[in-house]
Design a protein around this motif. Sequence first.
Motif, PDB file in Angstrom:
ATOM      1  N   VAL A   1      -7.896  35.059  19.905  1.00 43.50           N
ATOM      2  CA  VAL A   1      -7.812  34.280  21.151  1.00 43.50           C
ATOM      3  C   VAL A   1      -7.187  32.911  20.862  1.00 43.50           C
ATOM      4  O   VAL A   1      -6.305  32.449  21.597  1.00 43.50           O
ATOM      5  N   HIS A   2      -7.621  32.263  19.803  1.00 39.63           N
ATOM      6  CA  HIS A   2      -7.069  30.952  19.432  1.00 39.63           C
ATOM      7  C   HIS A   2      -5.559  31.060  19.242  1.00 39.63           C
ATOM      8  O   HIS A   2      -4.788  30.240  19.739  1.00 39.63           O
ATOM      9  N   THR A   3      -5.126  32.116  18.519  1.00 36.93           N
ATOM     10  CA  THR A   3      -3.698  32.283  18.255  1.00 36.93           C
ATOM     11  C   THR A   3      -2.946  32.614  19.541  1.00 36.93           C
ATOM     12  O   THR A   3      -1.933  31.981  19.865  1.00 36.93           O
ATOM     13  N   ALA A   4      -3.446  33.593  20.284  1.00 40.99           N
ATOM     14  CA  ALA A   4      -2.724  34.066  21.469  1.00 40.99           C
ATOM     15  C   ALA A   4      -2.628  32.979  22.540  1.00 40.99           C
ATOM     16  O   ALA A   4      -1.620  32.887  23.243  1.00 40.99           O
ATOM     17  N   LEU A   5      -3.660  32.157  22.661  1.00 39.83           N
ATOM     18  CA  LEU A   5      -3.643  31.127  23.707  1.00 39.83           C
ATOM     19  C   LEU A   5      -3.026  29.815  23.219  1.00 39.83           C
ATOM     20  O   LEU A   5      -3.120  28.790  23.880  1.00 39.83           O
ATOM     21  N   SER A   6      -2.372  29.856  22.043  1.00 35.81           N
ATOM     22  CA  SER A   6      -1.714  28.643  21.539  1.00 35.81           C
ATOM     23  C   SER A   6      -0.590  28.194  22.456  1.00 35.81           C
ATOM     24  O   SER A   6      -0.268  27.010  22.530  1.00 35.81           O
ATOM     25  N   PHE A   7       0.044  29.173  23.120  1.00 33.76           N
ATOM     26  CA  PHE A   7       1.162  28.860  24.015  1.00 33.76           C
ATOM     27  C   PHE A   7       0.941  29.590  25.331  1.00 33.76           C
ATOM     28  O   PHE A   7       0.243  30.599  25.372  1.00 33.76           O
ATOM     29  N   ASP A   8       1.572  29.080  26.394  1.00 40.32           N
ATOM     30  CA  ASP A   8       1.465  29.719  27.706  1.00 40.32           C
ATOM     31  C   ASP A   8       2.162  31.083  27.646  1.00 40.32           C
ATOM     32  O   ASP A   8       3.349  31.171  27.360  1.00 40.32           O
ATOM     33  N   LEU A   9       1.394  32.155  27.921  1.00 38.29           N
ATOM     34  CA  LEU A   9       1.916  33.528  27.788  1.00 38.29           C
ATOM     35  C   LEU A   9       2.331  34.143  29.123  1.00 38.29           C
ATOM     36  O   LEU A   9       2.891  35.241  29.137  1.00 38.29           O
ATOM     37  N   VAL A  10       2.009  33.464  30.213  1.00 40.65           N
ATOM     38  CA  VAL A  10       2.175  34.105  31.523  1.00 40.65           C
ATOM     39  C   VAL A  10       3.642  34.425  31.773  1.00 40.65           C
ATOM     40  O   VAL A  10       4.503  33.545  31.693  1.00 40.65           O
ATOM     41  N   GLY A  11       3.930  35.692  32.003  1.00 38.72           N
ATOM     42  CA  GLY A  11       5.293  36.132  32.294  1.00 38.72           C
ATOM     43  C   GLY A  11       6.209  36.148  31.085  1.00 38.72           C
ATOM     44  O   GLY A  11       7.412  36.361  31.225  1.00 38.72           O
ATOM     45  N   GLU A  12       5.676  35.922  29.901  1.00 39.71           N
ATOM     46  CA  GLU A  12       6.513  35.832  28.697  1.00 39.71           C
ATOM     47  C   GLU A  12       6.539  37.168  27.955  1.00 39.71           C
ATOM     48  O   GLU A  12       5.651  38.015  28.118  1.00 39.71           O
ATOM     49  N   ASP A  13       7.569  37.328  27.136  1.00 37.18           N
ATOM     50  CA  ASP A  13       7.669  38.504  26.267  1.00 37.18           C
ATOM     51  C   ASP A  13       7.143  38.114  24.887  1.00 37.18           C
ATOM     52  O   ASP A  13       7.627  37.161  24.282  1.00 37.18           O
ATOM     53  N   VAL A  14       6.146  38.875  24.429  1.00 40.42           N
ATOM     54  CA  VAL A  14       5.387  38.475  23.242  1.00 40.42           C
ATOM     55  C   VAL A  14       5.562  39.508  22.133  1.00 40.42           C
ATOM     56  O   VAL A  14       5.443  40.716  22.374  1.00 40.42           O
ATOM     57  N   LEU A  15       5.832  39.029  20.935  1.00 40.14           N
ATOM     58  CA  LEU A  15       5.910  39.883  19.751  1.00 40.14           C
ATOM     59  C   LEU A  15       4.721  39.575  18.848  1.00 40.14           C
ATOM     60  O   LEU A  15       4.530  38.427  18.448  1.00 40.14           O
ATOM     61  N   VAL A  16       3.922  40.604  18.543  1.00 42.89           N
ATOM     62  CA  VAL A  16       2.819  40.464  17.592  1.00 42.89           C
ATOM     63  C   VAL A  16       3.216  41.236  16.340  1.00 42.89           C
ATOM     64  O   VAL A  16       3.513  42.436  16.430  1.00 42.89           O
ATOM     65  N   THR A  17       3.237  40.600  15.175  1.00 43.33           N
ATOM     66  CA  THR A  17       3.529  41.334  13.936  1.00 43.33           C
ATOM     67  C   THR A  17       2.216  41.547  13.181  1.00 43.33           C
ATOM     68  O   THR A  17       1.507  40.590  12.872  1.00 43.33           O
ATOM     69  N   GLY A  18       1.905  42.834  12.928  1.00 41.12           N
ATOM     70  CA  GLY A  18       0.666  43.175  12.214  1.00 41.12           C
ATOM     71  C   GLY A  18      -0.383  43.707  13.161  1.00 41.12           C
ATOM     72  O   GLY A  18      -0.929  42.964  13.977  1.00 41.12           O
ATOM     73  N   ALA A  19      -0.645  45.026  13.086  1.00 39.41           N
ATOM     74  CA  ALA A  19      -1.642  45.661  13.958  1.00 39.41           C
ATOM     75  C   ALA A  19      -2.951  45.891  13.215  1.00 39.41           C
ATOM     76  O   ALA A  19      -3.586  46.928  13.338  1.00 39.41           O
ATOM     77  N   GLY A  20      -3.353  44.883  12.414  1.00 40.14           N
ATOM     78  CA  GLY A  20      -4.726  44.869  11.910  1.00 40.14           C
ATOM     79  C   GLY A  20      -5.648  44.581  13.086  1.00 40.14           C
ATOM     80  O   GLY A  20      -5.185  44.383  14.215  1.00 40.14           O
ATOM     81  N   PRO A  21      -6.952  44.559  12.845  1.00 39.79           N
ATOM     82  CA  PRO A  21      -7.884  44.310  13.958  1.00 39.79           C
ATOM     83  C   PRO A  21      -7.556  43.040  14.728  1.00 39.79           C
ATOM     84  O   PRO A  21      -7.635  43.018  15.958  1.00 39.79           O
TER      85      PRO A  21
END
Length: 344
Positions: free
Chosen positions: A154-174
């Motif tokens: 949550v801390h990482t994901a909410l670091s920047f405004d995500l609304v309507g944005e295209d997001v890349l997450v690298t690493g599908a660990g937990p």
Amino acid sequence: MMALAKTAPREGLWQIEAPVPDIGPDDVLIRVTKTGICGTDVHIWNWDDWARKTVPVPLITGHEFAGEIVEIGRNVTDLACGQRCSGEGHLIGKTSRQSRAGRFHLDPETRGIGVNRQGAFAEYLCLPAFNVVPLPESISDDVGAILDPLGNAVHTALSFDLVGEDVLVTGAGPIGIMAAAVARHAGARHVVITDVNPERLALAASVADVEPVDITRETLPDVMGRLGLRQGFDIGLEMSGNQSALDQMAESLVMGGRIALLGIPPGKSPMDWSRVVFKALTIKGVYGREIFETWYKMIAMLENGLDVSGVITHRFAAPDFAAGFEAMRAGVCGKVVLDWTGLR
Ligand code: NAD
Ligand code: ZN
């Protein structure tokens, strides 16, 4: 009480009998019900260089927990016995500039339970009342036991405004999977998650409405073409600690893109810094959870439909901890939860 401890400076963790901790006037005693096994605990099990330098022996390990308050110190007025809780495992000082400004998560004196101080892999845990986070009835002990890594996500994901944005997450660990779920919940448009492990990508797709990408089979430019992203991703959440993942992320972000970096590279990690400059990228390092804003947001989102329970793939009774560590070491799991109830 029963506990899991590092009792010798070598590979492994051992089941011990330990005294129930004495609490101070500002502490509470928590009867632990469930604990999560973290990558950090695996480092401690493996007794790698980081663990050797960091962890005192003997030490009860573990920092991801849920439980119930069974005793309160005499100065504690806002908590009561019987309260279900989780808690922040980072113990902070109150004298640094950062703490005195209310930025508790940036206190340079931070000490971790189960890393520098006695931890949560035990029937009872002593914790400063300040660190306790009460659990609403709607949050189970299982999910309560993984709020620490969910908080990283949550801390990482909410670091920047995500609304309507295209997001890349690298690493599908937990943590990457939970960060992708949070990005989806918070209103991102496309959420792409990469890994090299097909089982983890399948888990990601089962937990959240995200686009799993096996980076050994498909390139990010191909994925961008498939999704119709003309310039690239707006936001990157680096959750693998893998150096090529970070490099690919920098390559596939838009001009002015933003990266939040949680993954810990094994050492110094080369990066095409001119790419960062010419693309005017912003990179933010993320450590732990914001105390306590991340906890507030995370619990609010869980009460409002965020469901990460599917990331828990294995459950064991605490005495069967070795099987839990085996699953973690093999990388064939999501979160592994140990059950401390019903021991006697
Ligand atoms: P994990 O090791 O379970 O997951 C990492 C995933 O990255 C694995 O599934 C692995 O297959 C994948 N991966 C490897 N190479 C890749 C590549 N080239 N591209 C994409 N994916 C790749 O870790 P986790 O428990 O989910 O934690 C995520 C990261 O966050 C770890 O690096 C961990 O050390 C770090 N961490 C940081 C903090 C902090 O406070 N900064 C806290 C907890 C964890
Ligand atoms: Zn952890």
